[in-house]
Design an enzyme around this catalytic site. Structure first.
Site, PDB file in Angstrom:
ATOM      1  NE  ARG A  79      40.394 -66.174 -31.436  1.00  0.00           N
ATOM      2  CZ  ARG A  79      39.644 -66.652 -32.414  1.00  0.00           C
ATOM      3  NH1 ARG A  79      39.370 -67.930 -32.488  1.00  0.00           N
ATOM      4  NH2 ARG A  79      39.160 -65.861 -33.336  1.00  0.00           N
ATOM      5  CE  LYS A 176      49.889 -46.022 -25.495  1.00  0.00           C
ATOM      6  NZ  LYS A 176      51.094 -46.841 -25.335  1.00  0.00           N
ATOM      7  CG  HIS A 206      49.783 -47.011 -17.625  1.00  0.00           C
ATOM      8  ND1 HIS A 206      50.159 -47.020 -18.934  1.00  0.00           N
ATOM      9  CD2 HIS A 206      50.931 -47.069 -16.920  1.00  0.00           C
ATOM     10  CE1 HIS A 206      51.477 -47.095 -19.007  1.00  0.00           C
ATOM     11  NE2 HIS A 206      51.975 -47.122 -17.802  1.00  0.00           N
ATOM     12  CE  LYS A 210      53.401 -44.512 -14.896  1.00  0.00           C
ATOM     13  NZ  LYS A 210      54.101 -45.729 -14.506  1.00  0.00           N
ATOM     14  CD  GLU A 244      59.659 -47.022 -21.515  1.00  0.00           C
ATOM     15  OE1 GLU A 244      59.125 -48.002 -20.985  1.00  0.00           O
ATOM     16  OE2 GLU A 244      59.384 -46.643 -22.654  1.00  0.00           O
ATOM     17  CG  ASP A 263      54.567 -46.830 -27.243  1.00  0.00           C
ATOM     18  OD1 ASP A 263      53.511 -47.470 -27.080  1.00  0.00           O
ATOM     19  OD2 ASP A 263      55.580 -46.986 -26.533  1.00  0.00           O
ATOM     20  CG  HIS A 268      51.980 -42.754 -21.546  1.00  0.00           C
ATOM     21  ND1 HIS A 268      50.686 -43.106 -21.269  1.00  0.00           N
ATOM     22  CD2 HIS A 268      52.591 -43.902 -21.943  1.00  0.00           C
ATOM     23  CE1 HIS A 268      50.520 -44.401 -21.489  1.00  0.00           C
ATOM     24  NE2 HIS A 268      51.661 -44.908 -21.905  1.00  0.00           N
ATOM     25  CE  LYS A 363      59.517 -48.486 -25.734  1.00  0.00           C
ATOM     26  NZ  LYS A 363      58.749 -48.639 -24.502  1.00  0.00           N
TER      27      LYS A 363
HETATM   28  C1  BG6 Z   1      53.122 -48.095 -22.529  1.00  0.00           C
HETATM   29  C2  BG6 Z   1      53.952 -48.090 -23.790  1.00  0.00           C
HETATM   30  O1  BG6 Z   1      51.908 -47.412 -22.745  1.00  0.00           O
HETATM   31  O2  BG6 Z   1      53.842 -47.455 -21.481  1.00  0.00           O
HETATM   32  C3  BG6 Z   1      55.268 -48.790 -23.539  1.00  0.00           C
HETATM   33  O3  BG6 Z   1      53.250 -48.751 -24.824  1.00  0.00           O
HETATM   34  C4  BG6 Z   1      55.979 -48.177 -22.356  1.00  0.00           C
HETATM   35  O4  BG6 Z   1      56.096 -48.739 -24.691  1.00  0.00           O
HETATM   36  C5  BG6 Z   1      55.056 -48.101 -21.144  1.00  0.00           C
HETATM   37  O5  BG6 Z   1      57.104 -48.983 -22.055  1.00  0.00           O
HETATM   38  C6  BG6 Z   1      55.705 -47.324 -20.019  1.00  0.00           C
HETATM   39  O6  BG6 Z   1      54.909 -47.446 -18.867  1.00  0.00           O
HETATM   40  P1  BG6 Z   1      55.563 -47.355 -17.410  1.00  0.00           P
HETATM   41  O7  BG6 Z   1      54.391 -47.381 -16.489  1.00  0.00           O
HETATM   42  O8  BG6 Z   1      56.456 -48.548 -17.283  1.00  0.00           O
HETATM   43  O9  BG6 Z   1      56.323 -46.071 -17.368  1.00  0.00           O
END
Ligand code: BG6
Length: 516
Positions: A79, A176, A206, A210, A244, A263, A268, A363
Site C-alpha cells: 500500500r 501460515k 518454514h 530448515k 522458545e 501457532d 511446525h 514461549k
Molecule cells: C512461527 C510462529 O511460525 O514460528 C512463531 O508463528 C514462532 O510464534 C516461530 O516464534 C518460530 O520459528 P523459528 O524459526 O524461530 O523456530
C-alpha cells in the site's frame, strides 16, 4: 516486458573450496548452487515484517551464492507510496540488519538492489494492478508471494486472475496461518482452487526448509543404521520439543486468538512428527513424501484430556517491565490462551503402536532449543546386573541452535573399580562437519523460495495435508473449550508448568533437558 524503472541485475558467483583441519581441500558443501532460470517474483506485503526480516534477506543470500541469474526481477508491492529508490533503500536497511554480509563481496548489495522494483498497490482495490502487469515478463516463472494477512488471500487471488496476471508458469506462495480450523482451511483451499491448480500453490511451513529438518529425512532414509530400529519394537518413546526463550512480543493481537496449539503444533510440530514417524517414501518427490506424511496425520488418535497440558507464562517478580507476563503482552487480562502446550500423542499404525510421542512447545522458556529425541528401549537383559543400572540409547536431532546429531551410548567408565557404566554422547555438530570455516546453515526461506522457483513442492504442504492436520487439531481445542480449562501458570525462564513433568512421570519417563 520490463517497466520503466527496470535496472539490470547481475549474477554473482561464489563457492570456493574449504580447507579442513587435516589440510584437505574439499568442496564447500553449503554453497553448491543449482542454477535457476530468470524469474519474476512479486512480494505482496513488501514493506511488512516478514518481507524485511526473511524474504528479502533470503533472496539476497541466494543472490550472493550466484543462484539468481541475470535478468531476475523482484517486485515489491504494498500500500505504501514508495518509489523504487526509496523501496531499495528500505530493503538495503533490512538486508544489512538481517543478512549480514556473509560471504558476499563488496558491492554485491548494490547489484542485488538493482533487481528490485516497487509498485504501490491496493490488494483489495484497483490501484496498481496495471502497473504491476507492466513489470512482468512473459514466458518465465512468475511467483506471487502472499506475505499479507490471510483475509487478503482471496482478494489477491481474484485480482491476479481478473487482471490476467496468471500464466501456466505462475506459482503463489501462501504463508501460515492457513486457516484457524478445518472449516476455514477448507474454504481457503476451495477459494485458491478456483483460481489455481494445486501444483501452483505453495503453502509454506518454514520448518520444512530448515537444514536439519531435511537432514532428518536423510539420516533416516540414507543410513542403514537407524531404520531397522525405527519402530515400537525398539523405540520406547519420542520427544519433540520446540522451546522458545522469546515471548509473544508485539504479536499479541494475532497470538491471543491462536495460542500454541494453532501457532505451532498444528503446523511446525506436526511436520516434525510426520517426518519422524512416516514410512519411507518411494522417492524424494512431492507427492510420495506428502502421501506418507498424510498417512501419519490420519493415523493420529484423538488426544485424551489428561494427555494435554496447557500453560501461560507469568512475569518473574521484579522483571515485569522488561519481560511482561503473557496477559500483559497480549493486552488481555483475562486471556485463557496457552503460550505453552505439551501433549502425549499416539500414531496408531503397525510401526508405532504403543510408542508415545510427547510434543511440547512454549514461549518464554529457559532457552531457545528445538530438538527431537528418539529414546530407545533398554537392552532386554543386563549382563552387568544391578551394578550396570538402566541405560537407554538416545538419538538426539538438534534442529536449532547448534544443529547436529548426538547418539547417547553406554560405555564402561574408565579405570579400575568394577564395571561401572556411563552414558556418553557421540556428537556430530554440523558446523564442525562443514570444516573450520563452516557457516551458519542457510535460512529456511532461502531453500523454500528457490524451491518455488524450481517448481519443487516436496517441502510444501498439500491442501489435504493441512486439512487433515486441522481435522485432528479441532477436537483437541474444542475439548478444552467445552471443559472450560484455563492454562496453568508457569514462570518465565522455566521449563514450563509442573503438570507437564507429571505427564511423563506418570509414564515413568522424564523430559530431556531444554538446553541452549
Ligand atoms: C512461527 C510462529 O511460525 O514460528 C512463531 O508463528 C514462532 O510464534 C516461530 O516464534 C518460530 O520459528 P523459528 O524459526 O524461530 O523456530
Amino acid at each position: 516486458m520490463n517497466g520503466p524503472e527496470t535496472r539490470e541485475c547481475g549474477t554473482h558467483s561464489f563457492g570456493q573450496d574449504i580447507v579442513t583441519a587435516d589440510n584437505e581441500t574439499v568442496a564447500r558443501p553449503v554453497s553448491r548452487v543449482i542454477p535457476v532460470d530468470p524469474f519474476d517474483l512479486v512480494i505482496f506485503g513488501a514493506t511488512g515484517d516478514l518481507a524485511q526480516r526473511k524474504i528479502l534477506p533470503a533472496l539476497f543470500r541466494r543472490f550472493c551464492a550466484g543462484q539468481m541469474p541475470k535478468g531476475t526481477r523482484i517486485i515489491g508491492a504494498a500500500r505504501s507510496s514508495h518509489d523504487p529508490d526509496t523501496y531499495r533503500a528500505l530493503a538495503a536497511d533490512a538486508i544489512r540488519e538481517h543478512a549480514p554480509n556473509r560471504g558476499c563481496e563488496d558491492g554485491t548489495l548494490e547489484e542485488f538492489l538493482a533487481c528490485l522494483d516497487y509498485v504501490p498497490l491496493d490488494a483489495s482495490g484497483t490501484t496498481g494492478w496495471t502497473e504491476l502487469a507492466g513489470h512482468l515478463t512473459a514466458d518465465r516463472v512468475r511467483a506471487f508471494y502472499f506475505s499479507v494477512r490471510p483475509t487478503l488471500f482471496g482478494d489477491l487471488a481474484e485480482r491476479l486472475h481478473d487482471n490476467g496476471l496468471t500464466t501456466p508458469e505462475t506459482r503463489i506462495v501462501v504463508e501460515k496461518p492457513f486457516g484457524r480450523d478445518l472449516h476455514s482451511a477448507q474454504e481457503l483451499n476451495a477459494m485458491l482452487a478456483s483460481h489455481f491448480e494445486e501444483r501452483q500453490i505453495y503453502r509454506i511451513d518454514h520448518y520444512l526448509g530448515k537444514e536439519t529438518v531435511q537432514n532428518l529425512m536423510v539420516v533416516r532414509f540414507a543410513n542403514m543404521l537407524f531404520e531397522p530400529l525405527w519402530n515400537s519394537q525398539y523405540v520406547d518413546h519420542i520427544q519433540i520439543t520446540v522451546a522458545e526463550s522469546a515471548g509473544i512480543g508485539n504479536r499479541g493481537d494475532y497470538y491471543d486468538r491462536a495460542g500454541a496449539m494453532r501457532d505451532m503444533i498444528q503446523n511446525h510440530l506436526m511436520q516434525l512428527l510426520c517426518l519422524t514417524a512416516m514410512e519411507p517414501p518411494a522417492k524424494f518427490e512431492p507427492d510420495s513424501v506428502r502421501d506418507e506424511k498424510l498417512k501419519v496425520i490420519r493415523a493420529l488418535d484423538p488426544v485424551l484430556p489428561h494427555h494435554i497440558v496447557r500453560g501461560q507464562y507469568q512475569a518473574v517478580p521484579g522483571q515485569q517491565e522488561a519481560h511482561p507476563s503473557y496477559r500483559e503482552a497480549a493486552d488481555n487480562p483475562r486471556s485463557t490462551t496457552e503460550s505453552y502446550i505439551a501433549l502425549r500423542v499416539h500414531v496408531s499404525n503397525w510401526r508405532w503402536a504403543g510408542t508415545p510421542f510427547y510434543l511440547r512447545t512454549g514461549k518464554r522458556l529457559v532457552a531457545r532449543s528445538s530438538v527431537i529425541s528418539v529414546v530407545f528401549k533398554d537392552a532386554p537383559h543386563s549382563i552387568f546386573g544391578q551394578e550396570g543400572g538402566r541405560h537407554a540409547n538416545v538419538l538426539t536431532i538438534r534442529l536449532q541452535p547448534n544443529e547436529g546429531i548426538t547418539l547417547q551410548v553406554t560405555i564402561k567408565e574408565p579405570g579400575p573399580g568394577g564395571m561401572r557404566l556411563i552414558d556418553v554422547p557421540l556428537d556430530m555438530t554440523f558446523a564442525e562437519a562443514l570444516g573450520p570455516e563452516g557457516e551458519d546453515p542457510p535460512d529456511a526461506y532461502e531453500r523454500l523460495i528457490m524451491d518455488v522457483i524450481r517448481g519443487n513442492q516436496t517441502l510444501f504442504m498439500r491442501g489435504d495435508e493441512v486439512e487433515a492436520a486441522w481435522a485432528w487439531t479441532d477436537p483437541v481445542i474444542a475439548g478444552w473449550e467445552q471443559r472450560g480449562e484455563v492454562p496453568k501458570p508457569y514462570e518465565s525462564g522455566s521449563t514450563g508448568p509442573g503438570d507437564a513433568e507429571l505427564l511423563l512421570k506418570r509414564d515413568h519417563r522424564s523430559w530431556r533437558g531444554i538446553k541452549p
